[in-house]
Design an enzyme around this catalytic site. Structure first.
Site, PDB file in Angstrom:
ATOM      1  N   ASP A 107       0.836  -1.200   0.000  1.00 52.70           N
ATOM      2  CA  ASP A 107       0.000   0.000   0.000  1.00 52.70           C
ATOM      3  C   ASP A 107       0.876   1.256   0.000  1.00 52.70           C
ATOM      4  O   ASP A 107       1.991   1.241   0.515  1.00 52.70           O
ATOM      5  CB  ASP A 107      -0.894  -0.024   1.244  1.00 52.70           C
ATOM      6  CG  ASP A 107      -2.088   0.903   1.106  1.00 52.70           C
ATOM      7  OD1 ASP A 107      -2.269   1.487   0.019  1.00 52.70           O
ATOM      8  OD2 ASP A 107      -2.834   1.055   2.091  1.00 52.70           O
ATOM      9  N   HIS A 158       2.544   3.516  -9.013  1.00 49.77           N
ATOM     10  CA  HIS A 158       2.320   2.096  -9.302  1.00 49.77           C
ATOM     11  C   HIS A 158       3.514   1.505 -10.057  1.00 49.77           C
ATOM     12  O   HIS A 158       3.911   0.364  -9.827  1.00 49.77           O
ATOM     13  CB  HIS A 158       1.037   1.913 -10.112  1.00 49.77           C
ATOM     14  CG  HIS A 158      -0.199   2.256  -9.332  1.00 49.77           C
ATOM     15  ND1 HIS A 158      -0.407   1.817  -8.046  1.00 49.77           N
ATOM     16  CD2 HIS A 158      -1.286   3.009  -9.651  1.00 49.77           C
ATOM     17  CE1 HIS A 158      -1.577   2.280  -7.600  1.00 49.77           C
ATOM     18  NE2 HIS A 158      -2.122   3.012  -8.568  1.00 49.77           N
ATOM     19  N   TRP A 206     -11.599  -2.445  -8.714  1.00 48.26           N
ATOM     20  CA  TRP A 206     -12.317  -2.047  -9.945  1.00 48.26           C
ATOM     21  C   TRP A 206     -13.042  -0.724  -9.739  1.00 48.26           C
ATOM     22  O   TRP A 206     -13.419  -0.068 -10.712  1.00 48.26           O
ATOM     23  CB  TRP A 206     -13.342  -3.126 -10.338  1.00 48.26           C
ATOM     24  CG  TRP A 206     -12.744  -4.447 -10.691  1.00 48.26           C
ATOM     25  CD1 TRP A 206     -12.802  -5.587  -9.941  1.00 48.26           C
ATOM     26  CD2 TRP A 206     -11.998  -4.792 -11.869  1.00 48.26           C
ATOM     27  NE1 TRP A 206     -12.134  -6.606 -10.578  1.00 48.26           N
ATOM     28  CE2 TRP A 206     -11.636  -6.151 -11.762  1.00 48.26           C
ATOM     29  CE3 TRP A 206     -11.611  -4.081 -13.013  1.00 48.26           C
ATOM     30  CZ2 TRP A 206     -10.909  -6.819 -12.746  1.00 48.26           C
ATOM     31  CZ3 TRP A 206     -10.879  -4.739 -13.992  1.00 48.26           C
ATOM     32  CH2 TRP A 206     -10.529  -6.091 -13.865  1.00 48.26           C
ATOM     33  N   LEU A 226      11.943 -19.491  -5.280  1.00 48.11           N
ATOM     34  CA  LEU A 226      10.855 -18.815  -4.562  1.00 48.11           C
ATOM     35  C   LEU A 226       9.499 -19.135  -5.175  1.00 48.11           C
ATOM     36  O   LEU A 226       9.340 -19.095  -6.401  1.00 48.11           O
ATOM     37  CB  LEU A 226      11.075 -17.289  -4.622  1.00 48.11           C
ATOM     38  CG  LEU A 226      10.013 -16.440  -3.934  1.00 48.11           C
ATOM     39  CD1 LEU A 226      10.178 -16.476  -2.414  1.00 48.11           C
ATOM     40  CD2 LEU A 226      10.070 -14.989  -4.414  1.00 48.11           C
ATOM     41  N   ARG A 274      -5.207  -2.462   8.679  1.00 48.49           N
ATOM     42  CA  ARG A 274      -6.333  -3.371   8.388  1.00 48.49           C
ATOM     43  C   ARG A 274      -5.889  -4.377   7.336  1.00 48.49           C
ATOM     44  O   ARG A 274      -4.860  -4.190   6.679  1.00 48.49           O
ATOM     45  CB  ARG A 274      -7.576  -2.590   7.934  1.00 48.49           C
ATOM     46  CG  ARG A 274      -7.356  -1.735   6.737  1.00 48.49           C
ATOM     47  CD  ARG A 274      -8.639  -1.051   6.243  1.00 48.49           C
ATOM     48  NE  ARG A 274      -8.289  -0.141   5.169  1.00 48.49           N
ATOM     49  CZ  ARG A 274      -7.925   1.117   5.343  1.00 48.49           C
ATOM     50  NH1 ARG A 274      -7.928   1.653   6.554  1.00 48.49           N
ATOM     51  NH2 ARG A 274      -7.575   1.861   4.316  1.00 48.49           N
ATOM     52  N   GLU A 328       1.443 -13.655  12.113  1.00 51.76           N
ATOM     53  CA  GLU A 328       1.888 -12.470  12.833  1.00 51.76           C
ATOM     54  C   GLU A 328       1.687 -11.286  11.888  1.00 51.76           C
ATOM     55  O   GLU A 328       1.927 -11.408  10.674  1.00 51.76           O
ATOM     56  CB  GLU A 328       3.372 -12.582  13.215  1.00 51.76           C
ATOM     57  CG  GLU A 328       3.657 -13.706  14.184  1.00 51.76           C
ATOM     58  CD  GLU A 328       2.929 -13.567  15.522  1.00 51.76           C
ATOM     59  OE1 GLU A 328       2.562 -12.440  15.895  1.00 51.76           O
ATOM     60  OE2 GLU A 328       2.713 -14.595  16.172  1.00 51.76           O
TER      61      GLU A 328
HETATM   62  C1  FPP Z   1      -1.942   0.366  -3.215  1.00 50.78           C
HETATM   63  O1  FPP Z   1      -1.472   1.663  -3.370  1.00 50.78           O
HETATM   64  C2  FPP Z   1      -1.478  -0.485  -4.266  1.00 50.78           C
HETATM   65  C3  FPP Z   1      -2.287  -1.091  -5.196  1.00 50.78           C
HETATM   66  C4  FPP Z   1      -3.718  -0.927  -5.256  1.00 50.78           C
HETATM   67  C5  FPP Z   1      -1.768  -1.951  -6.229  1.00 50.78           C
HETATM   68  C6  FPP Z   1      -0.453  -2.590  -6.004  1.00 50.78           C
HETATM   69  C7  FPP Z   1       0.184  -2.727  -7.329  1.00 50.78           C
HETATM   70  C8  FPP Z   1       1.508  -2.656  -7.576  1.00 50.78           C
HETATM   71  C9  FPP Z   1       2.530  -2.565  -6.536  1.00 50.78           C
HETATM   72  C10 FPP Z   1       2.027  -2.652  -8.956  1.00 50.78           C
HETATM   73  C11 FPP Z   1       1.707  -3.822  -9.805  1.00 50.78           C
HETATM   74  C12 FPP Z   1       1.873  -5.141  -9.160  1.00 50.78           C
HETATM   75  C13 FPP Z   1       2.665  -6.149  -9.614  1.00 50.78           C
HETATM   76  C14 FPP Z   1       2.645  -7.491  -8.987  1.00 50.78           C
HETATM   77  C15 FPP Z   1       3.574  -5.967 -10.734  1.00 50.78           C
HETATM   78  P1  FPP Z   1      -2.531   2.854  -3.423  1.00 50.78           P
HETATM   79  O2  FPP Z   1      -2.714   3.226  -4.839  1.00 50.78           O
HETATM   80  O3  FPP Z   1      -3.777   2.457  -2.724  1.00 50.78           O
HETATM   81  O4  FPP Z   1      -1.769   3.950  -2.637  1.00 50.78           O
HETATM   82  P2  FPP Z   1      -2.426   5.108  -1.772  1.00 50.78           P
HETATM   83  O5  FPP Z   1      -3.182   4.449  -0.654  1.00 50.78           O
HETATM   84  O6  FPP Z   1      -1.231   5.887  -1.293  1.00 50.78           O
HETATM   85  O7  FPP Z   1      -3.303   5.910  -2.683  1.00 50.78           O
END
Ligand code: FPP
Length: 243
Positions: free
Chosen positions: A23, A40, A72, A134, A197, A210
């Site tokens: 996150d 991202h 989505w 892995l 959460r 954990e």
């Molecule tokens: C949360 O950050 C992250 C996501 C919803 C997507 C996670 C995706 C990636 C790390 C990139 C693609 C994944 C792979 C496996 C290549 P957020 O956008 O909710 O951040 P914020 O809470 O700061 O807005």
């Protein structure tokens, strides 16, 4: 007696399975006056690095939450950005998995994804299935409740067909009908960016995990941060309900 201070990496008990809620990509980008897509994209590079780091530390299973059933609801353009990143990732990952012997799996309902993305996932999962490094699992269009609904529907269908008897349904039966069927439950679950959460991530599987929460935003998460999480894990006394 004072608690032994853990300083040496070799003294650490390494969790077999680490699961991560990645996150904070958006906030990472905002802090730099960049579009969310840049966050991202940086987050996706962190994923690649952390796979290598996890394996080098002795972690055998790594599972990441890449796209939830709720994601989505984000803007059309953000969903498209994430899907494009995943497309790119799956393609690059085929080569990488050959080089680093990584086995890739995907959990979640991939039926809603575009055909080309689904095809590259199927190819990657199948071609990397012989690898012995892995075991990397990507949760894609994943929701823990959705996974349980799909598992229950499957069990009900088996009961109807006489392949399963309701009396024989145990915790193991349920586990074996989940997307994670032959993956051990996570020992350590990490969430970055300060939110406390689980957001529908592995609710059944994380019953005894954990939990480690850090303020670090996902694109900034690195091997050092992973070691900090493992150090925290080493301070916990896992009793699984016993005394
Ligand atoms: C949360 O950050 C992250 C996501 C919803 C997507 C996670 C995706 C990636 C790390 C990139 C693609 C994944 C792979 C496996 C290549 P957020 O956008 O909710 O951040 P914020 O809470 O700061 O807005």
């Amino acid at each position: 007696m004072p608690k032994k201070k853990i300083t040496e990496l070799k003294d650490l008990k390494i969790p077999v399975h680490v699961a991560i809620i990645m996150d904070g990509n958006g906030r990472w980008a905002k802090k730099r006056f960049l579009p969310r897509s840049a966050g991202h994209s940086a987050g996706s590079k962190t994923v690649e690095q952390i796979c290598d780091d996890a394996w080098s530390l002795g972690i055998k299973y790594l599972t990441v939450y890449a796209f939830s059933t709720e994601n989505w609801k984000r803007s059309e353009s953000e969903v498209a950005t994430l899907m494009d990143l995943l497309r790119k990732y799956m393609k690059n990952c085929l080569e990488r998995s050959k080089k680093n012997n990584m086995r890739v799996r995907v959990i979640g309902d991939i039926s809603r994804l575009d055909d080309d993305l689904r095809d590259s996932i199927v190819r990657l999962v199948s071609e990397s299935s012989v690898n012995t490094g892995l075991c990397f699992t990507v949760a894609l269009n994943y929701g823990g409740r959705d996974e349980l609904v799909r598992a229950f529907k499957e069990m009900l269908a088996e009961c109807k067909d006489g392949k399963l008897s309701p009396d024989d349904i145990s915790e193991e039966t349920i586990s074996s009908h989940l997307d994670t069927a032959d993956i051990p439950d996570p020992d350590l679950l990490i969430r970055t960016s300060g939110e406390i959460r689980l957001s529908n991530f592995l609710p059944w599987q994380s019953a005894y995990s954990e939990l480690y929460f850090t303020d670090v935003l996902w694109p900034d998460f690195d091997k050092n941060e992973l070691i900090k999480a493992i150090e925290y894990y080493n301070t916990r006394d896992r009793r699984f309900g016993g005394v």
